[in-house]
Design an enzyme around this catalytic site. Structure first.
Site, PDB file in Angstrom:
ATOM      1  N   PRO A  91       0.797  -1.226   0.000  1.00 21.24           N
ATOM      2  CA  PRO A  91       0.000   0.000   0.000  1.00 21.24           C
ATOM      3  C   PRO A  91       0.830   1.276   0.000  1.00 21.24           C
ATOM      4  CG  PRO A  91      -0.883  -1.560   1.590  1.00 21.24           C
ATOM      5  CD  PRO A  91       0.437  -2.107   1.130  1.00 21.24           C
ATOM      6  N   GLU A 118      -0.420 -10.684   6.738  1.00 15.20           N
ATOM      7  CA  GLU A 118      -0.405  -9.283   7.173  1.00 15.20           C
ATOM      8  C   GLU A 118       0.748  -8.501   6.560  1.00 15.20           C
ATOM      9  OE1 GLU A 118      -2.643  -7.471   9.203  1.00 15.20           O
ATOM     10  OE2 GLU A 118      -3.788  -9.239   8.612  1.00 15.20           O
ATOM     11  N   ARG A 156       2.302  -6.594 -23.267  1.00 11.06           N
ATOM     12  CA  ARG A 156       1.587  -6.120 -24.453  1.00 11.06           C
ATOM     13  C   ARG A 156       2.335  -5.003 -25.180  1.00 11.06           C
ATOM     14  NH1 ARG A 156      -1.695  -1.824 -24.210  1.00 11.06           N
ATOM     15  NH2 ARG A 156      -3.265  -2.787 -25.555  1.00 11.06           N
ATOM     16  N   ASP A 171      -3.579   3.864 -26.786  1.00 11.02           N
ATOM     17  CA  ASP A 171      -4.220   3.501 -25.536  1.00 11.02           C
ATOM     18  C   ASP A 171      -4.481   4.750 -24.705  1.00 11.02           C
ATOM     19  OD1 ASP A 171      -4.052   0.815 -26.118  1.00 11.02           O
ATOM     20  OD2 ASP A 171      -2.199   0.495 -24.987  1.00 11.02           O
TER      21      ASP A 171
END
Length: 257
Positions: A91, A118, A156, A171
């Site tokens: 995070p 965790e 890609r 894109d």
């Protein structure tokens, strides 16, 4: 390029590596993916890779020792003069975006650590992790999905993977679009359930089609991701014609044809 994946669940990667157009990158080894299970480097009858956190609390924490031994095996196998970066999905990492994907697509690869439970013992992170990446402000059960997202995005962009070499140039978020959202796309039939393809796309007039797509890109970006317009404007990516169109754009409602 080569990506070594440290994961407790290597079987999760099988569909990614064998399905869709991106499998060409993996089959050709233009993106060489190798899977490593830290449990193979753990000791004891149970090959333990986690334990309770000091200080108490819920969940378990991945042990540093099996991870370090796994990393040492990878380093020995890679035999590089300059060790590849070790990336942890977490995070606190930088959010993955198109610019970062482009940078990784031109790199020699990395070692990707997929955390579980965790988290990972902080001492291993402090000792070995060189970069951290996040997909966004939400929590997954492990880093495997994030690793697959990075691999797919990188694969890609490799030559020969997509049928049309230039398709990824348009894109969303690509510099060819000044970082804006892509325009809508249509195919046959010309009328479906009473909805017709925009007339501009059927005109055969290339300049008109190009302008329609540009205006749709501006419209979608203004309505859904206005910060992209701010970024494009600050980079000098919006023309006077673009600005004139934006000034006439209604605050809400469907885009015109």
């Amino acid at each position: 390029m080569r990506f070594d994946i440290i994961t407790l669940f290597p079987e999760l990667f099988a569909p990614l590596l064998t399905s869709g157009v991106t499998r060409r990158a993996y089959d050709s080894r233009s993106v060489d993916v190798r899977l490593w299970n830290p449990r193979d480097h753990a000791e004891g009858n149970y090959r333990r890779v986690d334990d309770r956190p000091f200080g108490g609390g819920p969940g378990m924490v991945m042990l540093a020792e099996p991870l370090e031994k796994c990393l040492q095996a990878i380093r020995a196998d890679r035999a590089e003069a300059e060790p590849a970066p070790l990336v942890l999905f977490s995070p606190i990492g930088q959010k993955l975006n198109h610019a970062a994907v482009q940078a990784w697509s031109g790199s020699s690869g990395a070692v990707l650590l997929c955390g579980r439970y965790e988290g990972v013992d902080q001492r291993f992170i402090d000792r070995h992790v060189t970069a951290q990446i996040s997909l966004g402000d939400f929590v997954l059960s492990g880093g495997e999905i994030a690793a697959m997202a990075l691999l797919d995005a990188v694969a890609r962009l490799q030559p020969g993977v997509l049928h049309d070499e230039g398709s990824h140039q348009f894109d969303s978020f690509n510099p060819a679009l000044d970082g804006l959202l892509d325009s809508p796309h249509y195919t046959r039939p010309e009328v479906w359930q009473g909805q017709a393809v925009p007339e501009a796309l059927l005109s055969g007039h290339h300049a008109r089609i190009e302008r329609w797509r540009r205006e749709q890109s501006l419209t979608l970006s203004a309505r859904h991701r206005p910060e992209l317009l701010v970024q494009a404007r600050s980079a000098g990516g919006l023309s006077p014609e673009d600005e004139a169109f934006l000034s006439r754009l209604p605050a809400s409602g469907p885009a015109g044809n």
